[in-house]
Write an enzyme that holds these catalytic residues in place. Structure first.
Site, PDB file in Angstrom:
ATOM      1  N   HIS A 119       0.982  -1.233  -0.011  1.00 31.06           N
ATOM      2  CA  HIS A 119       0.009   0.002  -0.131  1.00 31.06           C
ATOM      3  C   HIS A 119       0.785   1.253   0.205  1.00 31.06           C
ATOM      4  CE1 HIS A 119      -2.655   3.177   1.561  1.00 31.06           C
ATOM      5  NE2 HIS A 119      -3.718   2.339   1.017  1.00 31.06           N
TER       6      HIS A 119
ATOM      7  N   CYS B 223      -3.443   2.321  -4.612  1.00 28.27           N
ATOM      8  CA  CYS B 223      -4.288   3.212  -3.680  1.00 28.27           C
ATOM      9  C   CYS B 223      -4.448   4.617  -4.476  1.00 28.27           C
ATOM     10  CB  CYS B 223      -4.118   3.284  -2.327  1.00 28.27           C
ATOM     11  SG  CYS B 223      -5.134   4.481  -1.406  1.00 28.27           S
TER      12      CYS B 223
ATOM     13  N   HIS C 100      -7.645   0.471  -4.740  1.00 31.17           N
ATOM     14  CA  HIS C 100      -8.640   1.477  -3.782  1.00 31.17           C
ATOM     15  C   HIS C 100      -8.844   2.339  -4.665  1.00 31.17           C
ATOM     16  CE1 HIS C 100      -6.409   0.282   0.258  1.00 31.17           C
ATOM     17  NE2 HIS C 100      -7.000  -0.966  -0.234  1.00 31.17           N
TER      18      HIS C 100
ATOM     19  N   ASP D 184     -12.742   2.348  -0.753  1.00 26.17           N
ATOM     20  CA  ASP D 184     -11.808   3.116   0.129  1.00 26.17           C
ATOM     21  C   ASP D 184     -12.654   4.174   1.136  1.00 26.17           C
ATOM     22  OD1 ASP D 184      -9.320   3.137   1.438  1.00 26.17           O
ATOM     23  OD2 ASP D 184      -8.216   4.390  -0.168  1.00 26.17           O
ATOM     24  N   HIS D 185     -11.869   4.954   1.498  1.00 31.12           N
ATOM     25  CA  HIS D 185     -12.704   6.035   2.630  1.00 31.12           C
ATOM     26  C   HIS D 185     -13.666   6.548   1.820  1.00 31.12           C
ATOM     27  CE1 HIS D 185      -8.254   6.967   3.668  1.00 31.12           C
ATOM     28  NE2 HIS D 185      -8.614   5.609   4.095  1.00 31.12           N
TER      29      HIS D 185
ATOM     30  N   TYR E 169     -14.798   5.132   7.073  1.00 32.73           N
ATOM     31  CA  TYR E 169     -15.640   3.735   6.841  1.00 32.73           C
ATOM     32  C   TYR E 169     -16.742   3.385   7.432  1.00 32.73           C
ATOM     33  CZ  TYR E 169     -10.925   2.328   5.209  1.00 32.73           C
ATOM     34  OH  TYR E 169      -9.795   2.078   4.581  1.00 32.73           O
TER      35      TYR E 169
HETATM   36  C1  DNO Z   1      -6.583   3.323   5.322  1.00 37.02           C
HETATM   37  C2  DNO Z   1      -5.867   2.360   4.709  1.00 37.02           C
HETATM   38  C3  DNO Z   1      -4.561   1.795   5.095  1.00 37.02           C
HETATM   39  C4  DNO Z   1      -4.222   0.369   4.568  1.00 37.02           C
HETATM   40  C5  DNO Z   1      -2.882   0.132   5.137  1.00 37.02           C
HETATM   41  C6  DNO Z   1      -2.446  -1.154   4.224  1.00 37.02           C
HETATM   42  O1  DNO Z   1      -7.857   3.591   5.318  1.00 37.02           O
HETATM   43  O2  DNO Z   1      -5.828   2.163   3.228  1.00 37.02           O
HETATM   44  O3  DNO Z   1      -4.803   1.882   6.537  1.00 37.02           O
HETATM   45  O4  DNO Z   1      -5.283  -0.384   5.032  1.00 37.02           O
HETATM   46  O5  DNO Z   1      -1.850   1.131   5.063  1.00 37.02           O
HETATM   47  O6  DNO Z   1      -1.148  -1.991   5.113  1.00 37.02           O
END
Ligand code: DNO
Length: 399
Positions: A234, A272, A299, A352-353, A371
């Site tokens: 990530h 991401c 993501h 994702d968020h 989330y």
């Molecule tokens: C946040 C996420 C990160 C991700 C980690 C992967 O929302 O995208 O916390 O899960 O960095 O290791």
């Protein structure tokens, strides 16, 4: 859908019930065993227990996010070898009974960082926000990190001091908690913990962090390959140095270096888009194309970056990411993989968020900021619609 629509689920403690997730249009789950401390083995029984919960709800556990990398591996500390052995064994166990895509990150000390977890937008929704001035307040006057003032201009230090003085104790507490204490599986972190962790990185360079990543990957990737698993890294979030610590997965050059470090399909990328987008010199679509064949998980989100470098989570069709071009590139990659006969041609994707919207705003504070259920569902709906539109109009013969 071509992409595999997934939703992150934090486990039985998640306020979004697993049973509701099929209603979002997701078929896959992204989950981690957050109750297992960093560096402790994931047993087959523990993996199977989570898998069963997910399958009983009619879903598939598609991706592990994350199998955390212990700090001693990142610093190359005393117990590094032992933690790498444990990591390998967890991979083997996942290979036998669990999902085959395993996400991790290599960010020193802190995972993603925001200063405000409930920034209100004009439409009344709230989003995650990174404010540079507030971060300066945190490291200069709350954490009191040695040498932090070298990372700011005298004007910035002065502005941060004024801001700090104007804040109430409660505001200072909320700022501190937002930055250091909101990671599942890593709750209750104190300033002293952060100081102790930072001390282990004293004099640390980017090169040393890269060497330690190489040391890790050169040992774990062959194991993943043997077990039919893929490790996906990530990106750094935000994609730049934080707390005076080096970060090594933020730019297109970092992607190229990672892929070369261990040249194996099992050494892949969790693409991401939102993390990469927070840096204005990152062209997110170009970055995706530069590593498309090695992406194992996506993501999708976007950020709005202000001229001073502050940023916040934008709508999925807004902000810096050209979502249309990115989803199109993902569609093309999937088509290409399918032609090559690759089994992993469908890319798991998650929204994702999300913003907290509508009923998300009426519920008690979510322990997992960013989330909420409804905002993320809006993100997923946007992505699903976009992909369907692109496929039907550009590649109808592939459907
Ligand atoms: C946040 C996420 C990160 C991700 C980690 C992967 O929302 O995208 O916390 O899960 O960095 O290791």
């Amino acid at each position: 859908m071509f992409m595999e629509p997934t939703f992150r689920w934090y486990g039985p403690e998640d306020p979004v019930p697993l049973a509701h997730i099929p209603q979002t249009g997701a078929t896959g789950i992204v989950s981690s065993l957050h109750y297992i401390p960093y560096g402790v083995l994931w047993t087959q029984d523990a993996i199977l227990e989570r898998k069963k919960m997910i399958e009983d709800a009619g879903l598939t556990w598609s991706v592990v996010e994350s199998l955390p990398v212990h700090e001693d591996i990142k610093t190359g500390g005393r117990s590094c070898r032992r933690y790498i052995e444990l990591y390998k064994q967890s991979i083997r166990n996942l290979g036998k009974v669990g999902p085959k895509v395993i996400t991790y990150n290599f960010m020193p000390v802190l995972d993603w960082v925001r200063t405000d977890l409930h920034h209100r937008l004009p439409d009344g929704s709230t989003v995650l926000y990174f404010n540079r001035l507030e971060f300066a307040v945190f490291e200069l006057f709350i954490l009191r990190r040695m040498g932090a003032e070298d990372d700011y201009t005298p004007e910035e230090v002065k502005a941060a001091e004024e801001k700090y003085r104007s804040m109430t104790d409660h505001e200072r507490f909320v700022l501190r908690r937002s930055i250091i204490d909101n990671f599942p599986g890593f709750k209750g972190v104190t300033l002293e913990d952060i100081q102790a962790m930072l001390a282990k990185y004293e004099g640390f360079t980017r090169e040393r962090l890269a060497e330690n990543l190489y040391n890790f990957l050169s040992q774990v990737v062959p194991v993943a390959e043997e077990c039919g698993c893929r490790l996906v890294i990530h990106p750094d979030d935000p994609p730049r140095s934080i707390l005076g610590l080096p970060r090594i997965f933020s730019t297109i050059d970092d992607i190229a270096a990672l892929l070369k470090m261990v040249d194996s399909p099992a050494n892949g990328v969790c693409f991401c888009a939102g993390s990469f987008s927070a840096r204005t010199d990152n062209d997110v679509v170009k970055m995706f194309k530069s590593c498309a064949s090695r992406v194992g998980f996506v993501h999708l989100r976007s950020t709005q970056v202000e001229p001073n470098g502050d940023f916040y989570e934008a709508d999925h069709l807004g902000g810096r990411v050209d979502m249309y071009e990115l989803v199109k590139a993902i569609c093309e990659e999937q088509i290409r993989r399918r032609k090559e006969g690759r089994e992993d041609w469908r890319l798991p994707v998650r929204p994702d968020h999300g913003a907290d919207i509508m009923d998300d705003l009426l519920k008690p504070a979510n322990p997992n900021p960013g989330y909420g259920g409804i905002g993320r569902m809006r993100g997923l709906a946007t992505i699903r619609g976009l992909e369907t539109g692109i496929m039907r109009s550009c590649y109808p013969e592939e459907l």
